[in-house]
Scaffold this motif. Sequence first.
Motif, short mmCIF file in Angstrom:
data_model
loop_
_atom_site.label_atom_id
_atom_site.label_comp_id
_atom_site.label_asym_id
_atom_site.label_seq_id
_atom_site.Cartn_x
_atom_site.Cartn_y
_atom_site.Cartn_z
N TYR A 634 0.83 -1.21 0.00
CA TYR A 634 0.00 0.00 0.00
C TYR A 634 0.87 1.26 0.00
CZ TYR A 634 -3.45 -3.43 1.48
OH TYR A 634 -4.26 -4.52 1.54
N THR A 635 0.39 2.26 -0.69
CA THR A 635 1.04 3.57 -0.65
C THR A 635 0.05 4.57 -0.06
OG1 THR A 635 2.13 5.30 -1.93
CG2 THR A 635 0.38 4.09 -3.04
N ILE A 636 0.53 5.28 0.97
CA ILE A 636 -0.30 6.25 1.69
C ILE A 636 0.40 7.61 1.60
CG2 ILE A 636 -1.26 6.86 3.95
CD1 ILE A 636 -1.08 3.90 4.70
N ASP A 692 -9.35 3.57 2.65
CA ASP A 692 -9.38 5.03 2.54
C ASP A 692 -9.19 5.46 1.08
OD1 ASP A 692 -9.55 4.87 5.25
OD2 ASP A 692 -7.95 6.31 5.66
N SER A 693 -9.85 6.54 0.70
CA SER A 693 -9.83 6.97 -0.70
C SER A 693 -8.45 7.41 -1.17
CB SER A 693 -10.83 8.12 -0.90
OG SER A 693 -10.48 9.22 -0.05
N ASP A 694 -7.59 7.86 -0.24
CA ASP A 694 -6.27 8.33 -0.65
C ASP A 694 -5.20 7.24 -0.59
OD1 ASP A 694 -6.20 8.08 2.08
OD2 ASP A 694 -5.15 9.96 2.45
#
Length: 703
Positions: A634-636, A692-694
């Motif tokens: 995942y990238t946040i 989460d959308s981001d």
Amino acid sequence: MVTSSILVLFILGLTAAGILAAASKVLHVEEDPRIAAVEGCFPGANCGGCGYPGCSAAAGAIVKGDAAPEICVAGGPEIAENIAAIMGVEASFKEPKIASNICTGGSRANLLFDYEGVEDCRAEALLYGGEKTCGLGCIGMGSCVKVCGFDAIRLNDDGVPVVDMNACRSCGKCADVCPTGAIRISGMTMDLLHLNKIDDCLAPCMQKCPAQIDVRTYINQMKRGDLRGALLTMKERNPLPLAVGRLCPAPCETICRRNIADDGVAIHTLHRFVADWEMNSGSRIKLDCNPATGHKVAIIGAGPAGLSCAYFLRRIGHEPVIFEKRDEIGGMMKGIIPEYRLPSKVVNWEIQSILDLGVEVRTGVEFGRDITIKSLEDEGYEAVFIATGAWKVPALGVENDNAENVIDAVTFLEQIGRDITDLKGKKLVVVGETNTAMDVVRSAARLGCDVTSLIGCIQRKMSANKDEVKRASELGAELKFMASPTRILVEDGKVSGIEFCEVEYDDPKKATGIPKPVEGTEQVVNADFIVVATDRLIDTAPFMDEEGKPLFAMNKKTGGVNADDISLQTSVPNVFVGGEAYTGRNIIIQAVADGRRAARGIHHYVTEGAVPEAKNPQLRVIPESILKNMEVTYTIPRIKVPEITVEERRSTFKEEVTGSIIYEAARKEGSRCLRCGLTCYDAEAGAEYAQDSDVQKFSELKG
């Protein structure tokens, strides 16, 4: 035949019994009744952690005088006091120790093979060297669990040992059977003064941090909601988390493995968040200190290095006294670094936390005038730590550099906002590429003057933090790069302007060599004030004897006192040095780190008479820990820290530019941490925010 044989055996047995009976009377030794009494005090664990084969042997050793009343590792101070009462002596303080696991990797390290054999860590290590690519991590077969006699260790779902601190009796059996050193026995003194070793499980950020802060652990604790635990983890290495959380340029972030995938974790922001949490709560987390040892240590200078050294010495039981030349303590944190970067109330809170430990401070005392090494020794101080800082700003070395209104940066920053409150309509030129220079630029711009900054290098070569340079520019200051002063213009004895020229590198493309003047490029800037911020140097006058000879070996490169790189012991054995008095102009986290390293050296010196050589110290980044490729799921997006507007900055001198963040934002940023070990990392980091959308899957982003 049978009867005669029985008779012979009977006679032999009777004779032997008689001989043994006689011998027992001749050789009989009355057992000291105190042995049984002492043994009765023990919990009966027979763990062998004391070094003797069982409680009976330990009791005998105590009565004989070969062991102290507090020898039992399974018992606490009450047992030691009971034994001491039996022996008619005083029980000494024994620092509690527990087992700890340095490996958090679990199954995250790549497997070399599937081990199928005896479920024993040592066997696997001897036969195959372990099943994972990491050679110092936990093998995970649970040998430590099997040998623990106190049910103090269990394996979690990842196969990593978890120690119950309340049940652990530090017998050391788990550490004895661990073939990689993943399980270790340690106490407060060892934890506070431990120096990173190349055989520790060190994430890159921990290797790069001068103070060796356990970044991985405190972020994990914060993320779980254990803010108290996170703060205590930080304070094992850094007694000034509020100041460091505001001033540190965060070298740890430049080496964060997350940079390979997207953006590094905002370690600095999370550090400040945890520190602010304590201050904003209004109550201080209690810090444990060992009882006083009676060893007195003098500390010269109450800046970050001196405060740090005093903090660590006091926590391990010694008695530091700080001597400070100024009326205020805190060094440049107090009255020099501008309020909008580091508010006084923050410094006061931080300092009080250290004073509350029992650290004594004497202000208005100048080294070399009021006190000397000899006078301190005569007062009973066994060691001295010099942390006087670097307060001298060198002259520009050009024509008229001593004219009226040519001011050094330290004096200017000390006066601005207090004696200097309005600069509207004035023109001010700042010379230098340091953080101090940018502080001057930003402060002067806030007071309404026209500011020009002469910087003798390209921007990426500046020693100033890039964020400080950006904020100086945002306030409207004109930053002239590759510009060097040639002379100061004067009218009626006062500054009227400054002449400068362009400079050029030997190799302009690579920006190598010392920039040299370019003929015919001279220009003039009008000025009412010129502030010199090219450097800060150490005042060596107090380090000279009456004949002008140095009291200690000096370092020509830094201009400060020379010392051993690790122990910080000078050429005079009982004198140690740290901070800018040792390194020259430097960042706050380095001063904090020096204070701790000096405390380690001083501790060994006053308790053992010499400082032992550090074993396998980690002095530079460990090559195998620097990965070229890595995959995360995942990238946040990295957190964006709130800042007041540029217009607001122009109208206030005290409000901090950088604001605070809320817990949920800190937790989400903390989830980006990969929980790195030496070579392993958590590829699934941030999975709890997958909806989460981001948040995106890294594989989709690459595609």
